[in-house]
Design a protein around this motif. Sequence first.
Motif, PDB file in Angstrom:
ATOM      1  N   MET A 100      89.185  25.672  64.821  1.00 12.38           N
ATOM      2  CA  MET A 100      89.370  24.305  65.177  1.00 12.38           C
ATOM      3  C   MET A 100      88.179  23.464  64.691  1.00 12.38           C
ATOM      4  O   MET A 100      88.358  22.364  64.190  1.00 12.38           O
ATOM      5  CB  MET A 100      89.521  24.193  66.693  1.00 12.38           C
ATOM      6  N   LEU A 101      86.981  23.989  64.838  1.00 14.42           N
ATOM      7  CA  LEU A 101      85.793  23.273  64.396  1.00 14.42           C
ATOM      8  C   LEU A 101      85.782  23.129  62.880  1.00 14.42           C
ATOM      9  O   LEU A 101      85.482  22.054  62.355  1.00 14.42           O
ATOM     10  CB  LEU A 101      84.531  23.983  64.889  1.00 14.42           C
ATOM     11  N   VAL A 102      86.130  24.183  62.165  1.00 14.92           N
ATOM     12  CA  VAL A 102      86.188  24.114  60.699  1.00 14.92           C
ATOM     13  C   VAL A 102      87.210  23.071  60.265  1.00 14.92           C
ATOM     14  O   VAL A 102      86.948  22.286  59.347  1.00 14.92           O
ATOM     15  CB  VAL A 102      86.518  25.500  60.082  1.00 14.92           C
ATOM     16  N   ALA A 103      88.349  23.022  60.920  1.00 13.88           N
ATOM     17  CA  ALA A 103      89.374  22.037  60.578  1.00 13.88           C
ATOM     18  C   ALA A 103      88.865  20.614  60.818  1.00 13.88           C
ATOM     19  O   ALA A 103      89.120  19.710  60.012  1.00 13.88           O
ATOM     20  CB  ALA A 103      90.648  22.283  61.380  1.00 13.88           C
ATOM     21  N   GLY A 104      88.148  20.398  61.890  1.00  9.28           N
ATOM     22  CA  GLY A 104      87.588  19.086  62.180  1.00  9.28           C
ATOM     23  C   GLY A 104      86.559  18.671  61.151  1.00  9.28           C
ATOM     24  O   GLY A 104      86.543  17.532  60.680  1.00  9.28           O
ATOM     25  N   VAL A 105      85.707  19.606  60.772  1.00 14.90           N
ATOM     26  CA  VAL A 105      84.703  19.319  59.744  1.00 14.90           C
ATOM     27  C   VAL A 105      85.391  19.078  58.403  1.00 14.90           C
ATOM     28  O   VAL A 105      85.025  18.163  57.665  1.00 14.90           O
ATOM     29  CB  VAL A 105      83.667  20.460  59.639  1.00 14.90           C
ATOM     30  N   ALA A 106      86.407  19.869  58.091  1.00 12.52           N
ATOM     31  CA  ALA A 106      87.155  19.682  56.838  1.00 12.52           C
ATOM     32  C   ALA A 106      87.776  18.288  56.781  1.00 12.52           C
ATOM     33  O   ALA A 106      87.750  17.631  55.739  1.00 12.52           O
ATOM     34  CB  ALA A 106      88.232  20.755  56.692  1.00 12.52           C
ATOM     35  N   ALA A 107      88.307  17.824  57.908  1.00 18.58           N
ATOM     36  CA  ALA A 107      88.880  16.476  57.952  1.00 18.58           C
ATOM     37  C   ALA A 107      87.814  15.422  57.693  1.00 18.58           C
ATOM     38  O   ALA A 107      88.064  14.435  56.988  1.00 18.58           O
ATOM     39  CB  ALA A 107      89.551  16.237  59.303  1.00 18.58           C
ATOM     40  N   CYS A 108      86.625  15.624  58.214  1.00 18.02           N
ATOM     41  CA  CYS A 108      85.519  14.691  57.961  1.00 18.02           C
ATOM     42  C   CYS A 108      85.098  14.721  56.499  1.00 18.02           C
ATOM     43  O   CYS A 108      84.779  13.677  55.916  1.00 18.02           O
ATOM     44  CB  CYS A 108      84.329  15.015  58.854  1.00 18.02           C
ATOM     45  N   LEU A 109      85.103  15.898  55.899  1.00 18.93           N
ATOM     46  CA  LEU A 109      84.790  16.009  54.468  1.00 18.93           C
ATOM     47  C   LEU A 109      85.844  15.291  53.634  1.00 18.93           C
ATOM     48  O   LEU A 109      85.508  14.538  52.710  1.00 18.93           O
ATOM     49  CB  LEU A 109      84.686  17.481  54.056  1.00 18.93           C
ATOM     50  N   GLU A 110      87.101  15.521  53.951  1.00 15.69           N
ATOM     51  CA  GLU A 110      88.200  14.890  53.213  1.00 15.69           C
ATOM     52  C   GLU A 110      88.171  13.369  53.358  1.00 15.69           C
ATOM     53  O   GLU A 110      88.511  12.645  52.428  1.00 15.69           O
ATOM     54  CB  GLU A 110      89.537  15.436  53.691  1.00 15.69           C
ATOM     55  N   ALA A 111      87.754  12.883  54.508  1.00 15.91           N
ATOM     56  CA  ALA A 111      87.684  11.440  54.752  1.00 15.91           C
ATOM     57  C   ALA A 111      86.433  10.810  54.139  1.00 15.91           C
ATOM     58  O   ALA A 111      86.274   9.603  54.157  1.00 15.91           O
ATOM     59  CB  ALA A 111      87.710  11.157  56.249  1.00 15.91           C
ATOM     60  N   GLY A 112      85.548  11.644  53.605  1.00 17.12           N
ATOM     61  CA  GLY A 112      84.329  11.125  52.991  1.00 17.12           C
ATOM     62  C   GLY A 112      83.223  10.818  53.979  1.00 17.12           C
ATOM     63  O   GLY A 112      82.223  10.203  53.624  1.00 17.12           O
ATOM     64  N   GLU A 113      83.378  11.258  55.217  1.00 19.69           N
ATOM     65  CA  GLU A 113      82.355  11.029  56.240  1.00 19.69           C
ATOM     66  C   GLU A 113      81.195  12.013  56.120  1.00 19.69           C
ATOM     67  O   GLU A 113      80.080  11.704  56.515  1.00 19.69           O
ATOM     68  CB  GLU A 113      82.969  11.134  57.638  1.00 19.69           C
ATOM     69  N   LEU A 114      81.491  13.202  55.620  1.00 12.20           N
ATOM     70  CA  LEU A 114      80.484  14.236  55.415  1.00 12.20           C
ATOM     71  C   LEU A 114      80.545  14.700  53.966  1.00 12.20           C
ATOM     72  O   LEU A 114      81.600  14.626  53.338  1.00 12.20           O
ATOM     73  CB  LEU A 114      80.719  15.433  56.347  1.00 12.20           C
ATOM     74  N   ALA A 115      79.424  15.217  53.461  1.00  9.21           N
ATOM     75  CA  ALA A 115      79.371  15.752  52.098  1.00  9.21           C
ATOM     76  C   ALA A 115      78.183  16.710  52.003  1.00  9.21           C
ATOM     77  O   ALA A 115      77.319  16.744  52.867  1.00  9.21           O
ATOM     78  CB  ALA A 115      79.215  14.622  51.084  1.00  9.21           C
ATOM     79  N   GLY A 116      78.170  17.493  50.950  1.00 10.59           N
ATOM     80  CA  GLY A 116      77.006  18.319  50.667  1.00 10.59           C
ATOM     81  C   GLY A 116      77.128  19.787  50.993  1.00 10.59           C
ATOM     82  O   GLY A 116      76.231  20.562  50.673  1.00 10.59           O
ATOM     83  N   ALA A 117      78.205  20.193  51.634  1.00  8.85           N
ATOM     84  CA  ALA A 117      78.419  21.612  51.948  1.00  8.85           C
ATOM     85  C   ALA A 117      79.898  21.804  52.242  1.00  8.85           C
ATOM     86  O   ALA A 117      80.640  20.843  52.425  1.00  8.85           O
ATOM     87  CB  ALA A 117      77.582  22.035  53.150  1.00  8.85           C
ATOM     88  N   GLU A 118      80.309  23.043  52.280  1.00  4.59           N
ATOM     89  CA  GLU A 118      81.698  23.376  52.607  1.00  4.59           C
ATOM     90  C   GLU A 118      81.891  23.326  54.123  1.00  4.59           C
ATOM     91  O   GLU A 118      80.937  23.506  54.896  1.00  4.59           O
ATOM     92  CB  GLU A 118      82.039  24.776  52.088  1.00  4.59           C
TER      93      GLU A 118
END
Length: 71
Positions: free
Chosen positions: A1-19
Motif C-alpha cells: 500500500m505504501l509503495v502504491a502511494g509513493v508510486a502515485a506521487c511519483l506519477e503525479a510529479g510530486e516526488l522524483a529521484g528514486a523508485e
Amino acid sequence: MLVAGVAACLEAGELAGAEAPEIADLLGMAVHGAVSLEISSYFEEADTSARYRLLCTSVLTPFMTRDGRRT
C-alpha cells in the motif's frame, strides 16, 4: 500500500529521484523506528503527532519536486 502511494506521487510529479520501493522503504524504516520509540513511551504523547510529521517531512524532502526542491 505504501509503495502504491509513493508510486502515485511519483506519477503525479510530486516526488522524483528514486523508485517507489526505495522511497517507501525509507519511509517504512523511519516510521518503524518512531513507532518502536512510541511503544516504549520514549515520547510524551502530546509530542507524537508533530514528531511524525517532522519525520516524514525530513525523509521526503530530498524527493519532493515542489517549491524548487528538485527538478
